[in-house]
Design an enzyme around this catalytic site. Structure first.
Site, PDB file in Angstrom:
ATOM      1  N   HIS A 243       0.873  -1.186   0.000  1.00 33.39           N
ATOM      2  CA  HIS A 243       0.000   0.000   0.000  1.00 33.39           C
ATOM      3  C   HIS A 243       0.905   1.229   0.000  1.00 33.39           C
ATOM      4  O   HIS A 243       1.968   1.218   0.638  1.00 33.39           O
ATOM      5  CB  HIS A 243      -0.843   0.075   1.285  1.00 33.39           C
ATOM      6  CG  HIS A 243      -2.161  -0.640   1.247  1.00 33.39           C
ATOM      7  ND1 HIS A 243      -2.685  -1.254   2.359  1.00 33.39           N
ATOM      8  CD2 HIS A 243      -3.073  -0.815   0.258  1.00 33.39           C
ATOM      9  CE1 HIS A 243      -3.870  -1.782   2.053  1.00 33.39           C
ATOM     10  NE2 HIS A 243      -4.124  -1.533   0.785  1.00 33.39           N
TER      11      HIS A 243
ATOM     12  N   CYS B 272      -2.410   2.910   9.011  1.00 35.96           N
ATOM     13  CA  CYS B 272      -3.439   1.962   8.563  1.00 35.96           C
ATOM     14  C   CYS B 272      -4.656   1.998   9.478  1.00 35.96           C
ATOM     15  O   CYS B 272      -5.770   1.703   9.051  1.00 35.96           O
ATOM     16  CB  CYS B 272      -2.901   0.544   8.569  1.00 35.96           C
ATOM     17  SG  CYS B 272      -1.500   0.285   7.493  1.00 35.96           S
TER      18      CYS B 272
HETATM   19  N1  ARG Z   1      -4.152  -7.043   6.574  1.00 33.50           N
HETATM   20  C1  ARG Z   1      -4.511  -5.844   5.908  1.00 33.50           C
HETATM   21  C2  ARG Z   1      -4.442  -6.034   4.404  1.00 33.50           C
HETATM   22  O1  ARG Z   1      -3.527  -6.691   3.955  1.00 33.50           O
HETATM   23  C3  ARG Z   1      -3.640  -4.709   6.323  1.00 33.50           C
HETATM   24  C4  ARG Z   1      -4.064  -3.388   5.792  1.00 33.50           C
HETATM   25  C5  ARG Z   1      -3.128  -2.297   6.175  1.00 33.50           C
HETATM   26  N2  ARG Z   1      -3.669  -1.038   5.877  1.00 33.50           N
HETATM   27  C6  ARG Z   1      -3.001  -0.039   5.287  1.00 33.50           C
HETATM   28  N3  ARG Z   1      -3.602   1.099   5.180  1.00 33.50           N
HETATM   29  N4  ARG Z   1      -1.820  -0.224   4.779  1.00 33.50           N
HETATM   30  O2  ARG Z   1      -5.268  -5.583   3.674  1.00 33.50           O
END
Ligand code: ARG
Length: 275
Positions: free
Chosen positions: A174, A268
């Site tokens: 991300h 996150c």
């Molecule tokens: N386990 C989640 C996923 O893989 C983590 C999300 C993390 N969020 C972020 N904004 N980077 O989707």
């Protein structure tokens, strides 16, 4: 060097408590389903993050957690708002798709004009906003989750230019794991998470950025929340804290070991609501 311009601005955030947080599937390289999460500790750490933001004078709204949605604590992924307009998420993985509905309910109930993305996009996970850079600029990541077609869609919904950046390292799946807004015009990022061309673009537009290295990014040091002065980062990101301090900001460390097991940290867990 002193930086009198590093002034905080009061923010409004949305968070969701990790009441149902587990790692029961693996959709990013950080997730290991064989290691159990300490649920009580996750809640305690999350509470401290929430009160830290509140103590700094920010408003924190709380989204009700839903059983069966273990990643809902990563509230940043549910939507992206700019100037009171909301671009709603459409998750890549089916395990998370119902989270988008919960976020839609929040924005509808609060009277925000909402457009749900037709293209796959994971909200603030892959979008960042800099209101004072180039008259208001959206930075957007693609490569792992958000479809590049969502960048054009977001530009139409939000009426702000959207700059596409190519993420190339699966550990930084991300945008918010590799790049952060430090204030309304400055960013920090880890160049190695981006394609060579995207690195050149970032270097051209943000020559004064705080540069993180791979160890900073792996410590989730870029997964930070800043109010323009206070930069909230997890306790592992000590070196990144030093870097933002050198740049005139005030690092505030919070412990978030459990959320890292799901592949996330401070940013996150916190969606910013931009009225
Ligand atoms: N386990 C989640 C996923 O893989 C983590 C999300 C993390 N969020 C972020 N904004 N980077 O989707």
């Amino acid at each position: 060097m002193s930086y009198p311009e590093r002034m905080p601005r009061n923010r409004t955030y949305l968070m969701c408590p990790p009441e149902h947080f587990t790692v029961e599937y693996a959709i990013n390289p950080w997730m290991d389903t064989t290691i159990a999460v300490d649920a009580a500790l996750a809640i305690k750490q999350w509470e401290l993050l929430r009160t830290t933001l509140g103590d700094l004078g920010h408003t924190v709204h709380v989204l009700d957690p839903i059983p069966g949605l273990p990643d809902m604590v990563y509230a940043a992924n549910g939507a992206f708002s700019v100037d009171g307009r909301v671009y709603g998420a459409r998750f890549k993985h089916p395990q998370r798709s119902d989270e988008a509905i919960a976020h839609q309910g929040f924005y509808r109930a609060s009277g925000w004009p909402l457009t749900i993305g037709e293209q796959v996009n994971e909200g603030e996970g892959d979008f960042a906003y800099l209101p004072e850079a180039y008259g208001g600029l959206v930075l957007a990541g693609y490569g792992f989750r958000t479809d590049p077609a969502a960048h054009a869609e977001a530009q139409e919904v939000l009426g702000r230019p959207v700059l596409s950046l190519h993420l190339v390292d699966p550990a930084f799946y991300h945008l918010d794991t590799a790049l952060a807004a430090l204030d309304d015009r400055h960013i920090a990022y880890y160049p190695g998470a981006f394609s060579p061309a995207s690195q050149r673009v970032l270097g051209q537009l943000f020559p004064d950025a705080v540069l993180a290295d791979r160890a900073d990014a792996e410590a989730f040091g870029l997964n930070l929340v800043s109010d323009g002065r206070h930069v909230i980062l997890n306790t592992e990101a000590v070196a990144m804290g030093d870097k933002v301090r050198e740049a005139g900001y005030l690092p505030v460390h919070v412990e978030l070991t459990e959320l890292k097991r799901g592949g996330g940290s401070v940013k996150c867990a916190v969606a910013e609501l931009r009225a």
